[in-house]
Design a protein around this motif. Structure first.
Motif, PDB file in Angstrom:
ATOM      1  N   GLY A 216      59.886  10.674 -16.135  1.00  0.00           N
ATOM      2  CA  GLY A 216      60.856   9.668 -15.738  1.00  0.00           C
ATOM      3  C   GLY A 216      61.994  10.198 -14.882  1.00  0.00           C
ATOM      4  N   MET A 217      62.036  11.515 -14.620  1.00  0.00           N
ATOM      5  CA  MET A 217      63.111  12.091 -13.800  1.00  0.00           C
ATOM      6  C   MET A 217      62.501  12.772 -12.582  1.00  0.00           C
ATOM      7  N   VAL A 218      62.863  12.277 -11.408  1.00  0.00           N
ATOM      8  CA  VAL A 218      62.318  12.819 -10.166  1.00  0.00           C
ATOM      9  C   VAL A 218      63.406  13.557  -9.399  1.00  0.00           C
ATOM     10  N   GLN A 219      62.956  14.439  -8.527  1.00  0.00           N
ATOM     11  CA  GLN A 219      63.889  15.223  -7.724  1.00  0.00           C
ATOM     12  C   GLN A 219      63.258  15.492  -6.366  1.00  0.00           C
ATOM     13  N   SER A 220      64.080  15.428  -5.334  1.00  0.00           N
ATOM     14  CA  SER A 220      63.592  15.773  -4.000  1.00  0.00           C
ATOM     15  C   SER A 220      63.311  17.261  -3.963  1.00  0.00           C
ATOM     16  N   ALA A 221      62.342  17.662  -3.161  1.00  0.00           N
ATOM     17  CA  ALA A 221      61.910  19.055  -3.131  1.00  0.00           C
ATOM     18  C   ALA A 221      61.597  19.482  -1.708  1.00  0.00           C
ATOM     19  N   GLY A 222      61.589  20.785  -1.508  1.00  0.00           N
ATOM     20  CA  GLY A 222      61.211  21.318  -0.215  1.00  0.00           C
ATOM     21  C   GLY A 222      59.723  21.210   0.007  1.00  0.00           C
ATOM     22  N   ASP A 223      59.301  21.566   1.219  1.00  0.00           N
ATOM     23  CA  ASP A 223      57.887  21.458   1.572  1.00  0.00           C
ATOM     24  C   ASP A 223      57.539  22.590   2.517  1.00  0.00           C
ATOM     25  N   TYR A 224      56.293  22.585   2.992  1.00  0.00           N
ATOM     26  CA  TYR A 224      55.826  23.683   3.836  1.00  0.00           C
ATOM     27  C   TYR A 224      55.040  23.150   5.023  1.00  0.00           C
ATOM     28  N   LYS A 225      55.459  23.612   6.210  1.00  0.00           N
ATOM     29  CA  LYS A 225      54.710  23.267   7.412  1.00  0.00           C
ATOM     30  C   LYS A 225      55.129  24.196   8.535  1.00  0.00           C
ATOM     31  N   ASP A 226      54.135  24.839   9.159  1.00  0.00           N
ATOM     32  CA  ASP A 226      54.357  25.612  10.380  1.00  0.00           C
ATOM     33  C   ASP A 226      54.172  24.698  11.584  1.00  0.00           C
ATOM     34  N   GLY A 227      54.504  25.247  12.759  1.00  0.00           N
ATOM     35  CA  GLY A 227      54.288  24.474  13.981  1.00  0.00           C
ATOM     36  C   GLY A 227      55.576  24.260  14.743  1.00  0.00           C
ATOM     37  N   ASP A 228      55.656  23.131  15.431  1.00  0.00           N
ATOM     38  CA  ASP A 228      56.859  22.819  16.212  1.00  0.00           C
ATOM     39  C   ASP A 228      58.091  22.872  15.331  1.00  0.00           C
ATOM     40  N   LEU A 229      59.143  23.509  15.836  1.00  0.00           N
ATOM     41  CA  LEU A 229      60.359  23.674  15.053  1.00  0.00           C
ATOM     42  C   LEU A 229      60.910  22.345  14.556  1.00  0.00           C
ATOM     43  N   SER A 230      60.874  21.339  15.388  1.00  0.00           N
ATOM     44  CA  SER A 230      61.452  20.047  15.009  1.00  0.00           C
ATOM     45  C   SER A 230      60.693  19.376  13.869  1.00  0.00           C
ATOM     46  N   GLU A 231      59.439  19.825  13.625  1.00  0.00           N
ATOM     47  CA  GLU A 231      58.628  19.228  12.568  1.00  0.00           C
ATOM     48  C   GLU A 231      58.388  20.187  11.398  1.00  0.00           C
ATOM     49  N   ALA A 232      58.868  21.414  11.516  1.00  0.00           N
ATOM     50  CA  ALA A 232      58.604  22.426  10.491  1.00  0.00           C
ATOM     51  C   ALA A 232      59.337  22.098   9.194  1.00  0.00           C
ATOM     52  N   LEU A 233      58.753  22.540   8.082  1.00  0.00           N
ATOM     53  CA  LEU A 233      59.324  22.265   6.768  1.00  0.00           C
ATOM     54  C   LEU A 233      59.531  23.569   5.997  1.00  0.00           C
ATOM     55  N   PHE A 234      60.653  23.636   5.266  1.00  0.00           N
ATOM     56  CA  PHE A 234      60.994  24.796   4.460  1.00  0.00           C
ATOM     57  C   PHE A 234      61.269  24.358   3.024  1.00  0.00           C
ATOM     58  N   ASN A 235      61.324  25.353   2.134  1.00  0.00           N
ATOM     59  CA  ASN A 235      61.612  25.083   0.727  1.00  0.00           C
ATOM     60  C   ASN A 235      62.659  26.090   0.246  1.00  0.00           C
ATOM     61  N   GLU A 236      63.872  25.646   0.173  1.00  0.00           N
ATOM     62  CA  GLU A 236      65.009  26.469  -0.251  1.00  0.00           C
ATOM     63  C   GLU A 236      65.100  27.789   0.520  1.00  0.00           C
ATOM     64  N   PRO A 237      65.260  27.739   1.830  1.00  0.00           N
ATOM     65  CA  PRO A 237      65.431  28.974   2.599  1.00  0.00           C
ATOM     66  C   PRO A 237      66.722  29.682   2.203  1.00  0.00           C
ATOM     67  N   HIS A 238      66.680  31.003   2.188  1.00  0.00           N
ATOM     68  CA  HIS A 238      67.857  31.792   1.810  1.00  0.00           C
ATOM     69  C   HIS A 238      68.280  32.757   2.912  1.00  0.00           C
ATOM     70  N   GLY A 239      67.559  33.902   3.022  1.00  0.00           N
ATOM     71  CA  GLY A 239      67.982  34.946   3.944  1.00  0.00           C
ATOM     72  C   GLY A 239      67.634  34.647   5.390  1.00  0.00           C
ATOM     73  N   LEU A 240      68.505  35.079   6.296  1.00  0.00           N
ATOM     74  CA  LEU A 240      68.280  34.945   7.737  1.00  0.00           C
ATOM     75  C   LEU A 240      68.524  36.295   8.404  1.00  0.00           C
ATOM     76  N   ALA A 241      67.733  36.605   9.443  1.00  0.00           N
ATOM     77  CA  ALA A 241      67.937  37.826  10.221  1.00  0.00           C
ATOM     78  C   ALA A 241      67.471  37.586  11.650  1.00  0.00           C
ATOM     79  N   LEU A 242      68.333  37.883  12.602  1.00  0.00           N
ATOM     80  CA  LEU A 242      68.008  37.730  14.022  1.00  0.00           C
ATOM     81  C   LEU A 242      67.453  39.032  14.562  1.00  0.00           C
ATOM     82  N   ASP A 243      66.337  38.949  15.333  1.00  0.00           N
ATOM     83  CA  ASP A 243      65.758  40.152  15.915  1.00  0.00           C
ATOM     84  C   ASP A 243      66.313  40.402  17.315  1.00  0.00           C
TER      85      ASP A 243
END
Length: 519
Positions: A216-243
């Motif tokens: 009876g209790m729902v929660q929104s969640a992350g998802d997964y999808k590669d491809g075009d950046l505008s359509e890509a999906l993540f799930n709780e991203p944390h660390g970032l590093a620029l090359d």
């Protein structure tokens, strides 16, 4: 979210990690030494003097151009500065006056933060802070003033300029050479960009997945999808590093993967980790993909809650694999473990060598120009450092066998020799170098070594070694080479003896050197 066979293996793994001719390394840098399991030989320690007694929860790290280490100290709601072994509060509450944190701009002494989780250095000398529980991105200027760059303290997912933008628990941050700030907007499952004028834009799509976490209790969640950046999906991203190309690595924590955003193509790809085993990303009503532990080819590797990430001078990615309690490394399509025991998922606090060091939920990493890795060992409330073990560059290039105890050469009055593939050393010289008292009994037929409560007994011509510790039963082990006497010196097998007293032993064939280290 919460030797012949072994030698072949080592060379193969080293070549995969570093390139057959060192091409993956920075110019002029030598390939690191590797142990008999193929791991890079390293020493893990807690920073000298343990100046971090006030650290409530170190989570994020970055280095300034002068080598100063900056620490996001979440539980104490401040940013710590460590320079020349001395720590101090750079900005934020330094006491329990504001135990719950707050959102206040101003001088570094009066400004307030709320659970800052990540820090990044900017090209202008500013320090940028992912102020997670304030749902804001803050800036500490070189003059020591704290300002809010984006966000307003209210949970949301809105683009806009300055306080017109909103975030939900941002926990990752990176700053480009041009001063563009990238944010891992963790609980919105988004990657955001803040331009130099303070305008925030969203780069990828918002997930629409919903899970029932309790009946009876729902929660929104992350998802997964590669491809075009505008359509890509993540799930709780944390660390970032620029090359070096200005592209972005992302530790996609909830998906147990490392993702890569190529801005020239505006595409997202998964560069390490696998989540598609069994044909499904998530179990029914699971918030996250299943975590695991496995080294090897990047598309077959497994992580468990990877969080902070940092790039080294070779272009390799260092990863704080938090729930594997390990520091992992991605380079040339291979994932390896630098330190920690992910194979057993053992947490704890232990300094030593790569094979025995223990961490507790490490969440942040950064790397210095000299290759030293700093780790926010969050569960232990400590900052740890990882340094590549190196032998002196001026070792004689001859066939003589050398022995090093940590970074110091062991002196011998008679040369070590190789017998049946084993390094044999004069027992008195090696024992005294390691702090042991040496006695000869039974008319010289038995050698007794003692230190504290430990006693080791070896007999000439016999392949058994007796090890006893006060208060415990004796242990008898066999070795394949027996101690012997030559020129009035008693020789013993180095590896067997050293391992019996708890040392790590590594043979470096090229240098004809045995390395003894404290585990």
């Amino acid at each position: 979210m919460r030797l012949s066979y072994k030698k072949t293996v080592i060379v193969s793994l080293a070549a995969l990690l570093w390139g057959t001719n060192g091409l993956a390394m920075a110019a002029g840098e030598k390939a690191p030494l590797v142990n008999q399991s193929g791991q890079i030989m390293q020493t893990i320690s807690t920073l000298a003097g343990n100046p971090f007694v006030s650290l409530g929860m170190p989570t994020g790290l970055t280095l300034g151009t002068d080598g100063t280490l900056y620490i996001a100290n979440a539980a104490d709601h401040n940013v710590i500065r460590l320079k020349n072994g001395v720590s101090s509060v750079l900005a934020g509450s330094a006491s329990s006056v504001f135990p719950d944190g707050g959102l206040l701009d101003g001088s570094k002494d009066e400004a307030l933060f709320h659970s800052p989780s990540a820090v990044a250095s900017g090209p202008d000398g500013s320090l940028y802070v992912a102020d997670s529980a304030n749902n804001a991105i803050r800036q500490i200027t070189p003059a020591g003033k704290v300002v809010t760059l984006a966000g307003n303290g209210i949970i949301g997912s809105k683009d806009g300029r300055g306080s017109g933008a909103s975030f939900y628990d941002p926990e990752g941050i990176a700053v480009s050479k041009a001063g563009v700030v990238y944010v891992a907007d963790t609980l919105n499952h988004l990657i955001r960009k803040i331009d130099k004028d303070g305008t925030t834009t969203t780069l990828n799509a918002a997930p629409q997945r919903v899970v029932e976490i309790y009946p009876g209790m729902v929660q929104s969640a992350g998802d997964y999808k590669d491809g075009d950046l505008s359509e890509a999906l993540f799930n709780e991203p944390h660390g970032l590093a620029l090359d070096a190309k200005g592209n972005l690595y992302v530790s996609d924590t909830g998906n147990q993967t490392i993702r890569y955003i190529d801005f020239s193509l505006n595409r997202v790809t998964t560069v390490a980790g696998t989540i598609a085993e069994g044909g499904s990303v998530y179990a029914i009503d699971a918030l996250y993909a299943s975590g695991g532990y496995r080294d090897g080819k990047s598309n077959n590797a497994l992580f468990h809650s990877p969080q902070g990430i940092a790039l080294d001078s070779a272009g390799g990615l260092i990863i704080a694999d938090s729930l594997n309690h390990s520091i992992r490394y991605l380079n040339n399509g291979i994932v390896s473990t630098l330190a920690g025991n992910g194979a057993t998922n053992e947490s704890g606090m232990h300094d030593g060598v790569e094979t025995s060091a223990l961490f507790d939920t490490p969440k942040g990493v950064t790397v210095a120009a000299n290759g030293t890795i700093y780790v926010a060992d969050t569960g232990n409330r400590l900052i740890r450092q990882i340094v590549n073990y190196a032998l002196p560059t001026n070792l004689p290039n001859d066939k003589t066998i050398k022995v090093f105890y940590e970074n110091k050469a062991v002196p011998f009055d008679a040369k070590p020799v190789m017998k049946k593939g084993r390094v044999m050393v004069p027992v008195r010289a090696i024992a005294e170098a390691l702090g042991y008292e040496v006695k000869s009994t039974d008319n010289g037929q038995k050698v007794v070594l003692s230190k504290d409560k430990l006693v080791i007994e070896l007999s000439i011509g016999q392949t058994t070694i007796r090890r006893s510790v006060s208060g415990t039963a004796d242990v008898i082990r066999k070795t394949d080479v027996a101690p012997y006497v030559s020129n009035n010196r008693t020789y013993v097998p180095l590896r067997f003896f050293a391992e019996e007293i708890g040392l790590d032993v590594q043979w470096q064939d090229k240098q004809q050197t045995a390395v003894l280290r404290i585990r």
